[in-house]
Design an enzyme around this catalytic site. Structure first.
Site, PDB file in Angstrom:
ATOM      1  CE  LYS A  35     -65.578 -34.392 -72.320  1.00 52.78           C
ATOM      2  NZ  LYS A  35     -64.724 -35.359 -71.622  1.00 52.78           N
ATOM      3  N   PRO A  61     -73.312 -33.554 -64.765  1.00 51.73           N
ATOM      4  CG  PRO A  61     -72.368 -35.644 -64.416  1.00 51.73           C
ATOM      5  CD  PRO A  61     -73.354 -34.929 -65.279  1.00 51.73           C
ATOM      6  CB  ALA A  73     -65.628 -32.078 -60.863  1.00 45.12           C
ATOM      7  CB  ALA A  76     -71.921 -28.346 -71.570  1.00 50.22           C
ATOM      8  CG  ASP A 124     -63.373 -30.934 -72.892  1.00 49.45           C
ATOM      9  OD1 ASP A 124     -62.547 -31.444 -73.674  1.00 49.45           O
ATOM     10  OD2 ASP A 124     -63.522 -31.313 -71.713  1.00 49.45           O
TER      11      ASP A 124
HETATM   12  O1  C5P Z   1     -58.945 -26.532 -71.002  1.00 46.50           O
HETATM   13  P1  C5P Z   1     -59.518 -26.980 -69.688  1.00 46.50           P
HETATM   14  O2  C5P Z   1     -59.587 -25.853 -68.697  1.00 46.50           O
HETATM   15  O3  C5P Z   1     -60.814 -27.714 -69.815  1.00 46.50           O
HETATM   16  O4  C5P Z   1     -58.474 -28.023 -69.117  1.00 46.50           O
HETATM   17  C1  C5P Z   1     -58.458 -28.357 -67.754  1.00 46.50           C
HETATM   18  C2  C5P Z   1     -57.109 -28.918 -67.381  1.00 46.50           C
HETATM   19  O5  C5P Z   1     -56.939 -30.197 -67.982  1.00 46.50           O
HETATM   20  C3  C5P Z   1     -55.926 -28.119 -67.828  1.00 46.50           C
HETATM   21  O6  C5P Z   1     -55.622 -27.115 -66.901  1.00 46.50           O
HETATM   22  C4  C5P Z   1     -54.817 -29.187 -67.873  1.00 46.50           C
HETATM   23  O7  C5P Z   1     -54.357 -29.467 -66.582  1.00 46.50           O
HETATM   24  C5  C5P Z   1     -55.577 -30.422 -68.335  1.00 46.50           C
HETATM   25  N1  C5P Z   1     -55.493 -30.664 -69.780  1.00 46.50           N
HETATM   26  C6  C5P Z   1     -54.276 -31.051 -70.324  1.00 46.50           C
HETATM   27  N2  C5P Z   1     -54.175 -31.280 -71.672  1.00 46.50           N
HETATM   28  C7  C5P Z   1     -55.253 -31.166 -72.471  1.00 46.50           C
HETATM   29  C8  C5P Z   1     -56.517 -30.786 -71.945  1.00 46.50           C
HETATM   30  C9  C5P Z   1     -56.595 -30.549 -70.580  1.00 46.50           C
HETATM   31  O8  C5P Z   1     -53.269 -31.170 -69.611  1.00 46.50           O
HETATM   32  N3  C5P Z   1     -55.113 -31.396 -73.786  1.00 46.50           N
END
Ligand code: C5P
Length: 330
Positions: free
Chosen positions: A21, A115, A117, A125, A157
């Site tokens: 995405k 990719p 990070a 995904a 995501d």
């Molecule tokens: O949910 P996910 O593990 O993909 O999110 C990774 C990190 O991104 C979270 O640990 C947080 O630090 C940050 N994040 C956030 N607010 C969001 C989405 C992600 O702070 N709405």
């Protein structure tokens, strides 16, 4: 996503294709009590895919290959493995005993082109693809709501990648509403060949930048929604927005040179995707994409340059080609 089934060594194997995405709008608001940030984002699934193969096995395992396979953890922290195990746990809890017979360990093979990070939700995904593959293998296709619940628990995501297309994400980004978007957008992606960016680190930098003044509650851009209706590239280019970008740039200032290079070469819009470091350039046509990618390759800064289109489906089931078939991309 594209799903096909085949038999390998007499065991059913399910293969799922899942897109990456980009974020056309990312408006990050205040930090919440759970540590996440309130956000409004517009996701678009684009034609850069991972493929995940899942097959019953005597023990849980995960392996990763493909051009972007480096750097993916292969232990229990792997998000695809966590997806399979979470779905198995939930299914065992809620299914009648007779319906649980298919559920058990699987081997997961990931072919990575998205990719890691990079702000393209590569790990998410794979989690979404694994959920769809396991649901097929275990006869859980009807339990779509369960998939969505597990997806939301795995990461902000993941729910979007079950849906694909173009959609608004609110809350943590996991509350998904499809957006009316007719037509095709042409993108050139600049993908870093150096260090990636850790999403939590970028959000922490965002908090630091907003120490003095809390960000306001995010709102959906009406200009972007209007532009998406007809996928008008000029209007879309003007409406692209990412307020997490200053945080990403504070950690990787050289990304500014990438943004400037694409703009100088005539991109209609340029922005860092999600937390970065992938940069997405909007162009008006396939020929425009070719021109821009050649210009970027000649001028630098060095990176992988990939032409993609969006939106593409997130979950797309095809017929199996029968025993021994290989996955087909439709
Ligand atoms: O949910 P996910 O593990 O993909 O999110 C990774 C990190 O991104 C979270 O640990 C947080 O630090 C940050 N994040 C956030 N607010 C969001 C989405 C992600 O702070 N709405």
């Amino acid at each position: 996503m594209v799903v096909a089934m085949s038999e390998v060594n007499g065991r059913q194997r399910v293969s799922v294709q899942v897109p990456g995405k980009i974020n056309l709008q990312l408006s990050v608001g205040p930090r919440r009590d759970d540590g996440y940030h309130e956000l409004v984002t517009v996701f678009q699934a684009v034609s850069l895919y991972d493929v995940v193969h899942v097959q019953p096995a005597s023990a849980w395992s995960v392996s990763v290959g493909g051009p972007q396979g480096h750097g993916v953890p292969l232990d229990d922290s792997n998000i695809a493995m966590r997806a399979a195990q979470s779905l198995a746990e939930r299914a065992v809890k809620f299914l009648e005993p007779g319906a649980r017979s298919l559920i058990g360990p699987v081997s997961i093979e990931i072919e990575k082109q998205i990719p890691v990070a990079a702000g393209m939700a590569g790990g998410s995904a794979d989690a979404a693809a694994t959920l769809v593959a396991c649901a097929h293998l275990w006869g859980l296709e009807a339990a779509r709501e369960d998939l969505e619940v597990v997806a939301g628990e795995l990461g902000a995501d993941v729910p979007f990648l079950l849906h694909g297309g173009t959609a608004v994400g609110t809350g943590r980004g996991d509350d998904i509403t499809p957006v009316l978007a007719q037509g095709e957008a042409h993108w050139v992606l600049w993908i870093s060949v150096g260090e990636g960016l850790s999403t939590p680190a970028v959000y922490a930098a965002f908090d630091q930048l907003h120490e003095q003044a809390e960000p306001s509650m995010p709102e959906l851009s009406p200009e972007l929604v209007a532009a998406l209706r007809t996928m008008d590239p000029v209007a879309m280019g003007l409406a692209l927005h990412n307020n997490l970008a200053p945080a990403s740039l504070s950690l990787q200032p050289a990304l500014q040179d990438v943004l400037d290079a694409g703009r100088d070469l005539g991109a209609l819009g340029a922005l860092i995707s999600g937390s970065g470091p992938t940069v997405a350039f909007l162009v008006g046509s396939q020929a425009g994409a070719l021109d821009l990618s050649m210009g970027l390759a000649a001028r630098g800064p060095g990176g992988d340059i990939v032409r993609v289109t969006g939106p593409v489906p997130g979950a797309h089931v095809i017929d199996s080609g029968g025993p021994g078939s290989r996955m087909v991309n439709h």
